[in-house]
Design an enzyme around this catalytic site. Structure first.
Site, PDB file in Angstrom:
ATOM      1  N   ASP A  81     -86.472  53.091 -35.538  1.00  0.00           N
ATOM      2  CA  ASP A  81     -85.109  52.539 -35.437  1.00  0.00           C
ATOM      3  C   ASP A  81     -85.017  51.215 -36.172  1.00  0.00           C
ATOM      4  OD1 ASP A  81     -85.092  53.841 -32.181  1.00  0.00           O
ATOM      5  OD2 ASP A  81     -83.743  54.440 -33.781  1.00  0.00           O
ATOM      6  N   ASP A  90     -79.754  61.567 -30.041  1.00  0.00           N
ATOM      7  CA  ASP A  90     -80.538  60.351 -29.870  1.00  0.00           C
ATOM      8  C   ASP A  90     -79.824  59.419 -28.896  1.00  0.00           C
ATOM      9  OD1 ASP A  90     -81.645  57.778 -32.257  1.00  0.00           O
ATOM     10  OD2 ASP A  90     -81.860  57.975 -30.098  1.00  0.00           O
TER      11      ASP A  90
HETATM   12  C1  DX5 Z   1     -80.675  53.338 -29.891  1.00  0.00           C
HETATM   13  C2  DX5 Z   1     -81.741  54.007 -30.714  1.00  0.00           C
HETATM   14  C3  DX5 Z   1     -82.391  55.117 -29.971  1.00  0.00           C
HETATM   15  C4  DX5 Z   1     -83.112  54.630 -28.764  1.00  0.00           C
HETATM   16  C5  DX5 Z   1     -83.416  55.798 -27.876  1.00  0.00           C
HETATM   17  O1  DX5 Z   1     -79.950  52.488 -30.695  1.00  0.00           O
HETATM   18  O2  DX5 Z   1     -81.183  54.567 -31.872  1.00  0.00           O
HETATM   19  O3  DX5 Z   1     -83.333  55.812 -30.794  1.00  0.00           O
HETATM   20  O4  DX5 Z   1     -84.309  54.010 -29.148  1.00  0.00           O
HETATM   21  O5  DX5 Z   1     -83.942  55.246 -26.739  1.00  0.00           O
HETATM   22  P1  DX5 Z   1     -83.714  55.964 -25.338  1.00  0.00           P
HETATM   23  O6  DX5 Z   1     -84.350  57.318 -25.501  1.00  0.00           O
HETATM   24  O7  DX5 Z   1     -84.441  55.057 -24.397  1.00  0.00           O
HETATM   25  O8  DX5 Z   1     -82.245  56.027 -25.103  1.00  0.00           O
END
Ligand code: DX5
Length: 215
Positions: A37, A174
């Site tokens: 990310d 996601d």
């Molecule tokens: C949020 C990111 C996601 C996040 C997902 O901005 O794009 O990839 O890291 O994390 P979880 O699975 O904890 O929601």
């Protein structure tokens, strides 16, 4: 059409970044992709990490670069140079069709697949100009910028619509994905799931990843 394999992509945003290599190694045997990310503190409130950190990661997993940045055109080359397998930019950061098509072309020319992401408040229609061209559609199920947020249900309608229109498209979701929400995502038509806090917050990461596969 052959059954599309479900891809599980742990997101390192929720990993212990002080021990990043160990964290990646702990999930590598069980995961399919590794999601990175990249956040610029402008397109999203947080700043995460860029190419210098990603370059240090030793892994055989395909690197899935999620550009949560206002100007993805400036970031593509450095991640292609690292050997990214997929690079996804946000529709909200690139409004014009010709710019989107140019980015897709550049990403592909660099040997990666090209994805476009839509936030929960962004309509699927807003990417209708490139849905025939892209390799991956990322439907965000949280407002980007942070891990550990709750799953936003209404985005599943975008996934259902995209799946029925594009049976062969890689549809990634996601945000807030865990053993409960994963089954809803797959039922709606997603075949690629990103999960951060559920996986890296688990003591048994193999079990956590496999619980997503059971969905
Ligand atoms: C949020 C990111 C996601 C996040 C997902 O901005 O794009 O990839 O890291 O994390 P979880 O699975 O904890 O929601």
């Amino acid at each position: 059409m052959p059954e599309q394999k479900l891809i599980i992509a742990p997101s390192i945003l929720s990993a212990d970044l002080a021990h990043l290599q160990e964290e990646v190694s702990s999930i590598e045997p069980y995961a399919d992709w590794l999601q990175i990310d990249v956040m610029d503190g402008h397109f999203v409130p947080s700043i995460s990490f860029g190419a210098p950190i990603v370059r240090c990661i030793q892994t055989a997993l395909p690197l899935d670069i999620h550009l949560m940045v206002s100007n993805p055109a400036e970031r593509i080359d450095e991640f292609l140079e690292i050997g990214a397998a997929n690079i996804t930019f946000h529709a909200e950061a690139v409004a014009h069709t010709e710019h989107r098509k140019e980015l897709i072309q550049r990403i592909r020319a660099g040997g990666a697949t090209a994805g476009i992401a839509i936030n929960p408040e962004t309509s699927l229609d807003s990417v209708g100009d490139v849905l025939e061209e892209i390799d991956l559609l990322l439907v965000m199920s949280v407002h980007p910028g942070f891990g550990g947020q709750p799953f936003i249900e209404h985005v599943l309608s975008n996934v259902r619509t995209a799946r029925s229109a594009f049976p062969d498209l890689m549809i990634q979701m996601d945000g807030g994905i865990n053993k409960d929400t994963a089954s809803e995502c797959v039922k709606a038509g997603a075949n690629n799931l990103v999960s951060g806090s559920f996986i890296f917050g688990a003591s048994d990461r193999k079990m956590a990843i496999n619980s997503l596969r059971q969905s």
